[in-house]
Scaffold this motif. Structure first.
Motif, short mmCIF file in Angstrom:
data_model
loop_
_atom_site.label_atom_id
_atom_site.label_comp_id
_atom_site.label_asym_id
_atom_site.label_seq_id
_atom_site.Cartn_x
_atom_site.Cartn_y
_atom_site.Cartn_z
N ALA A 113 26.25 40.06 51.35
CA ALA A 113 26.22 39.54 49.98
C ALA A 113 27.34 38.53 49.76
CB ALA A 113 26.35 40.70 48.98
N ARG A 114 27.09 37.63 48.83
CA ARG A 114 28.08 36.60 48.46
C ARG A 114 28.81 36.94 47.18
NH1 ARG A 114 27.93 31.45 50.26
NH2 ARG A 114 28.21 30.68 48.14
N ARG A 115 28.19 37.81 46.36
CA ARG A 115 28.83 38.24 45.11
C ARG A 115 28.36 39.63 44.74
NH1 ARG A 115 29.17 36.41 40.42
NH2 ARG A 115 27.75 37.56 39.14
N ILE A 116 29.11 40.25 43.83
CA ILE A 116 28.77 41.59 43.36
C ILE A 116 28.92 41.60 41.84
CG2 ILE A 116 31.13 42.45 43.74
CD1 ILE A 116 29.81 45.13 44.62
N SER A 117 28.01 42.30 41.20
CA SER A 117 28.03 42.35 39.74
C SER A 117 27.85 43.79 39.27
CB SER A 117 26.92 41.45 39.16
OG SER A 117 25.64 41.95 39.55
N LEU A 118 28.03 43.98 37.98
CA LEU A 118 27.84 45.28 37.36
C LEU A 118 27.67 45.10 35.87
CD1 LEU A 118 30.71 46.22 35.77
CD2 LEU A 118 31.46 46.36 38.13
N ARG A 119 27.20 46.16 35.24
CA ARG A 119 27.09 46.21 33.79
C ARG A 119 27.87 47.43 33.33
NH1 ARG A 119 20.74 45.49 32.57
NH2 ARG A 119 21.52 45.61 30.44
N VAL A 120 28.64 47.27 32.27
CA VAL A 120 29.45 48.36 31.75
C VAL A 120 29.38 48.32 30.22
CG1 VAL A 120 31.57 46.97 31.84
CG2 VAL A 120 31.75 49.47 31.84
N LEU A 121 29.35 49.48 29.61
CA LEU A 121 29.30 49.52 28.15
C LEU A 121 30.63 49.08 27.57
CD1 LEU A 121 27.29 52.82 27.68
CD2 LEU A 121 26.48 50.47 27.39
N GLY A 122 30.56 48.32 26.49
CA GLY A 122 31.75 47.76 25.87
C GLY A 122 32.79 48.78 25.47
N HIS A 123 32.37 49.97 25.08
CA HIS A 123 33.34 50.97 24.62
C HIS A 123 33.96 51.77 25.77
CE1 HIS A 123 29.83 54.06 23.90
NE2 HIS A 123 30.04 53.83 25.16
N ASN A 124 33.57 51.49 27.01
CA ASN A 124 34.13 52.19 28.17
C ASN A 124 35.35 51.43 28.69
OD1 ASN A 124 34.63 53.71 30.44
ND2 ASN A 124 32.50 53.78 31.11
N THR A 125 36.43 51.52 27.93
CA THR A 125 37.62 50.71 28.22
C THR A 125 38.27 51.08 29.55
OG1 THR A 125 38.93 52.18 26.82
CG2 THR A 125 38.10 50.16 25.80
N ALA A 126 38.24 52.35 29.93
CA ALA A 126 38.86 52.75 31.20
C ALA A 126 38.12 52.11 32.37
CB ALA A 126 38.88 54.27 31.33
N ALA A 127 36.80 52.14 32.35
CA ALA A 127 36.03 51.53 33.44
C ALA A 127 36.24 50.03 33.45
CB ALA A 127 34.55 51.87 33.29
N ARG A 128 36.23 49.41 32.28
CA ARG A 128 36.42 47.96 32.23
C ARG A 128 37.77 47.57 32.81
NH1 ARG A 128 34.80 45.75 26.45
NH2 ARG A 128 35.40 43.83 27.51
N ALA A 129 38.81 48.35 32.51
CA ALA A 129 40.15 48.07 33.03
C ALA A 129 40.18 48.23 34.55
CB ALA A 129 41.18 48.98 32.38
N LEU A 130 39.52 49.26 35.07
CA LEU A 130 39.46 49.44 36.52
C LEU A 130 38.77 48.25 37.18
CD1 LEU A 130 39.65 51.06 39.18
CD2 LEU A 130 37.48 52.16 38.52
N TYR A 131 37.61 47.85 36.65
CA TYR A 131 36.87 46.74 37.24
C TYR A 131 37.72 45.46 37.20
CZ TYR A 131 32.91 49.93 36.70
OH TYR A 131 32.07 51.01 36.75
N ALA A 132 38.35 45.21 36.07
CA ALA A 132 39.18 44.00 35.95
C ALA A 132 40.33 44.03 36.95
CB ALA A 132 39.71 43.86 34.52
N SER A 133 40.93 45.20 37.16
CA SER A 133 42.05 45.30 38.10
C SER A 133 41.62 45.06 39.54
CB SER A 133 42.74 46.66 37.97
OG SER A 133 41.96 47.69 38.54
N GLU A 134 40.32 45.15 39.81
CA GLU A 134 39.78 44.91 41.15
C GLU A 134 39.10 43.55 41.25
OE1 GLU A 134 40.12 46.67 44.02
OE2 GLU A 134 41.57 47.90 42.91
N GLY A 135 39.40 42.65 40.30
CA GLY A 135 38.93 41.27 40.41
C GLY A 135 37.63 40.94 39.71
N PHE A 136 37.02 41.90 39.04
CA PHE A 136 35.80 41.62 38.29
C PHE A 136 36.18 40.95 36.97
CE2 PHE A 136 34.41 44.78 41.24
CZ PHE A 136 33.05 44.58 41.40
N VAL A 137 35.40 39.95 36.58
CA VAL A 137 35.64 39.26 35.32
C VAL A 137 34.40 39.37 34.43
CG1 VAL A 137 37.31 37.63 36.30
CG2 VAL A 137 34.90 37.02 36.22
N VAL A 138 34.63 39.31 33.14
CA VAL A 138 33.51 39.35 32.19
C VAL A 138 32.75 38.03 32.31
CG1 VAL A 138 32.87 39.45 29.75
CG2 VAL A 138 34.68 40.94 30.63
N GLU A 139 31.46 38.13 32.57
CA GLU A 139 30.61 36.96 32.71
C GLU A 139 29.64 36.82 31.55
OE1 GLU A 139 30.68 36.64 37.56
OE2 GLU A 139 29.00 37.71 36.64
#
Length: 162
Positions: A113-139
């Motif tokens: 694969a060349r990229r990886i994506s995911l969907r996360v619920l807006g109110h799941n702040t802990a998961a969003r913080a984890l994903y952001a800390s691993e280089g995922f950005v809001v698209e």
């Protein structure tokens, strides 16, 4: 603190994964109704052991990540999508989620694969913080995409290059 052991799932993981899925279900991250009791199969025709990495601590299965394709289109085959991630309550804060996320990124790379994506619920702040800390950005954000437990919740699309 011991490091989680990450491995590919096997058919023998069906029952513990089902138990984990039922135990961790919450509107914090799920858009589907609670799993049916007492037992709903974890693996399906669409997602089997080959699509899951599991985490073990002290020999106990304590988490999983499901990796798949975002669509069935050949033009989208270079992308992998994280389609589920769960960590047992007793294993949270021990690096299990981060280890699973990193393993999913490596598995996606291994699959070409060349990229990886995911969907996360807006109110799941802990998961969003984890994903952001691993280089995922809001698209992208789909405002109020879901009505869950009496409230409208955003669907946040995140991704990163591999």
């Amino acid at each position: 603190m011991p490091e989680p052991h990450i491995r590919h799932a096997t058919f023998d993981d069906e029952e513990p994964l089902g138990r984990l899925d039922r135990a961790t279900w919450s509107y914090l991250h799920a858009v589907t109704p609670p799993p049916r009791q007492p037992y709903e199969p974890f693996f399906t025709e669409r997602t089997g052991p080959r699509d899951h990495l599991v985490a073990e601590l002290d020999g106990l299965l304590v988490g999983y990540v499901r990796l798949g394709f975002p669509t069935l289109l050949a033009s989208n085959a270079h992308v992998r999508q994280i389609r589920g991630l769960a960590v047992a309550a007793e294993a949270r804060g021990k690096g299990v989620g981060r280890a699973l996320l990193r393993a999913a990124v490596e598995e996606a790379r291994h699959q070409g694969a060349r990229r990886i994506s995911l969907r996360v619920l807006g109110h799941n702040t802990a998961a969003r913080a984890l994903y952001a800390s691993e280089g995922f950005v809001v698209e992208g954000v789909q405002p109020e995409e879901f009505f869950l437990d009496g409230e409208y919740v955003d669907d946040v699309l995140m991704g990163r290059p591999l």
